[in-house]
Design a protein around this motif. Sequence first.
Motif, mmCIF file in Angstrom:
data_model
loop_
_atom_site.group_PDB
_atom_site.id
_atom_site.type_symbol
_atom_site.label_atom_id
_atom_site.label_comp_id
_atom_site.label_asym_id
_atom_site.label_seq_id
_atom_site.Cartn_x
_atom_site.Cartn_y
_atom_site.Cartn_z
ATOM 1 N N SER A 263 0.820 -1.304 -0.050
ATOM 2 C CA SER A 263 -0.060 0.057 0.038
ATOM 3 C C SER A 263 0.943 1.418 -0.158
ATOM 4 O O SER A 263 0.367 2.352 -0.257
ATOM 5 N N TRP A 264 2.215 1.279 0.317
ATOM 6 C CA TRP A 264 3.114 2.308 0.515
ATOM 7 C C TRP A 264 3.662 2.511 -0.883
ATOM 8 O O TRP A 264 4.335 3.466 -1.198
ATOM 9 N N LEU A 265 3.417 1.528 -1.782
ATOM 10 C CA LEU A 265 3.986 1.838 -3.370
ATOM 11 C C LEU A 265 3.036 2.139 -4.428
ATOM 12 O O LEU A 265 1.950 1.922 -4.255
ATOM 13 N N ASP A 266 3.643 2.732 -5.404
ATOM 14 C CA ASP A 266 2.924 2.976 -6.671
ATOM 15 C C ASP A 266 2.670 1.949 -7.242
ATOM 16 O O ASP A 266 1.823 1.675 -8.120
ATOM 17 N N GLU A 267 3.984 1.125 -7.573
ATOM 18 C CA GLU A 267 3.881 -0.136 -8.490
ATOM 19 C C GLU A 267 4.758 -1.262 -7.221
ATOM 20 O O GLU A 267 5.687 -0.787 -7.078
ATOM 21 N N VAL A 268 4.147 -2.636 -7.428
ATOM 22 C CA VAL A 268 4.732 -3.464 -6.882
ATOM 23 C C VAL A 268 5.599 -4.447 -7.723
ATOM 24 O O VAL A 268 4.714 -4.838 -8.768
ATOM 25 N N GLY B 180 9.411 -2.237 -5.327
ATOM 26 C CA GLY B 180 8.782 -1.509 -6.159
ATOM 27 C C GLY B 180 9.266 -0.246 -6.733
ATOM 28 O O GLY B 180 10.362 0.333 -6.474
ATOM 29 N N VAL B 181 8.124 0.800 -7.085
ATOM 30 C CA VAL B 181 8.350 2.138 -7.483
ATOM 31 C C VAL B 181 7.532 2.949 -6.447
ATOM 32 O O VAL B 181 6.210 2.605 -6.347
ATOM 33 N N LYS B 182 8.128 4.046 -5.999
ATOM 34 C CA LYS B 182 7.063 5.040 -5.182
ATOM 35 C C LYS B 182 7.864 6.360 -5.731
ATOM 36 O O LYS B 182 9.151 6.593 -5.552
ATOM 37 N N ASP B 183 6.985 7.374 -6.106
ATOM 38 C CA ASP B 183 7.209 8.599 -6.540
ATOM 39 C C ASP B 183 8.401 8.625 -7.560
ATOM 40 O O ASP B 183 9.364 9.345 -7.773
ATOM 41 N N GLU B 184 8.380 7.627 -8.547
ATOM 42 C CA GLU B 184 9.152 7.500 -9.761
ATOM 43 C C GLU B 184 10.639 7.251 -9.291
ATOM 44 O O GLU B 184 11.447 7.260 -10.033
ATOM 45 N N ARG B 185 10.620 6.677 -8.151
ATOM 46 C CA ARG B 185 11.838 5.746 -7.534
ATOM 47 C C ARG B 185 12.017 4.513 -7.111
ATOM 48 O O ARG B 185 10.736 4.124 -6.624
#
Length: 329
Positions: free
Chosen positions: A131-136, A252-257
């Motif tokens: 839930s903390w990620l934009d993509e897993v 995964g990815v969060k805020d494009e990182r």
Amino acid sequence: MTAVAIVGCGATGSRAARQLTQRPAPTNVVLIDDSPSTAATVARTIGATSSSTIPPEASVVILAVRGGDHVALARQCVENGQHVVSVADAVNDVRDMLVLDQDARTSEVTVAVGAGMMPGLTDILVSHAVSWLDEVHEIHVAKFGTGGPDCARQHHRALKGLGLDWRSGLWTRRPGGSGRDLAWFPEPVKSADCYRAALADPLLLVRAHPQVQRVTARVAATRRDRLTMHLPMLRQPHPEGLLGAVRIDVRGVKDERRAEYVLGCSERPAVAAGTVAAATAARILSDPTVTRGACGLAELFEPIDFLHDLRARGLRPELFVGSNAALAI
């Protein structure tokens, strides 16, 4: 009306019964076991009652029996219109329990599959981290320790089975005992070598997170475990494991990182599994909106709410921060 029936009064079943009869809100519990005297003894100890059969008026049935016995009992409960909470962790048991999905929907009941320590607690921790990620992209889970004798025997069988890895939309089978990985668990377990084994976790995690590219599951094993895994168990399993932990690693990815979160929990395996099973049963009883059908905990509950339930019952998951610190969540 009987609220919860628990089949199996071993290390895990008795812990689940104690949780339900004591906190946070006491629940009526009936215990059933192959040994009526065991069920009666445990019932007297915790203020429950015992029976030789599953009461037809029970709303929820927790299955804390040996591997191979879950599916037939679950099917019987579904036909009777009873919710089911199973702590099964063997691949065949979990796969066959998921097949009950349509029958459970027809009967308008919930079959919670893999409601123990791993799978179970790990599913909830993974969903919380996702839930903390934009993509897993990747999910990796690991476990240290075993509960009662049946759990120890299942650990032994799993090591000589084929491990399931999910890679880019395909299942890959790898030999048990391979893929050594040094995993760090919460105190007091610390580090342990973990290996592939016939574990059901990937089956449930891929269902809950179909977009994930890679899923692996491992268990801690000693050199003796690996040397003797193709032989019968050389000594009687212990009554209950005293040290246990799980760890999940989500990337995964969060805020494009690129981002990575590692969560864990340390507790005796039977205590953790019993607590998760009890919390699952209590939530099914109290929340009529819980999904009907057969699925893992990640598909049934919002992770943060369920984690609050577990904390109220004494389980304290942790988030790893930096190299030498962990924070309670």
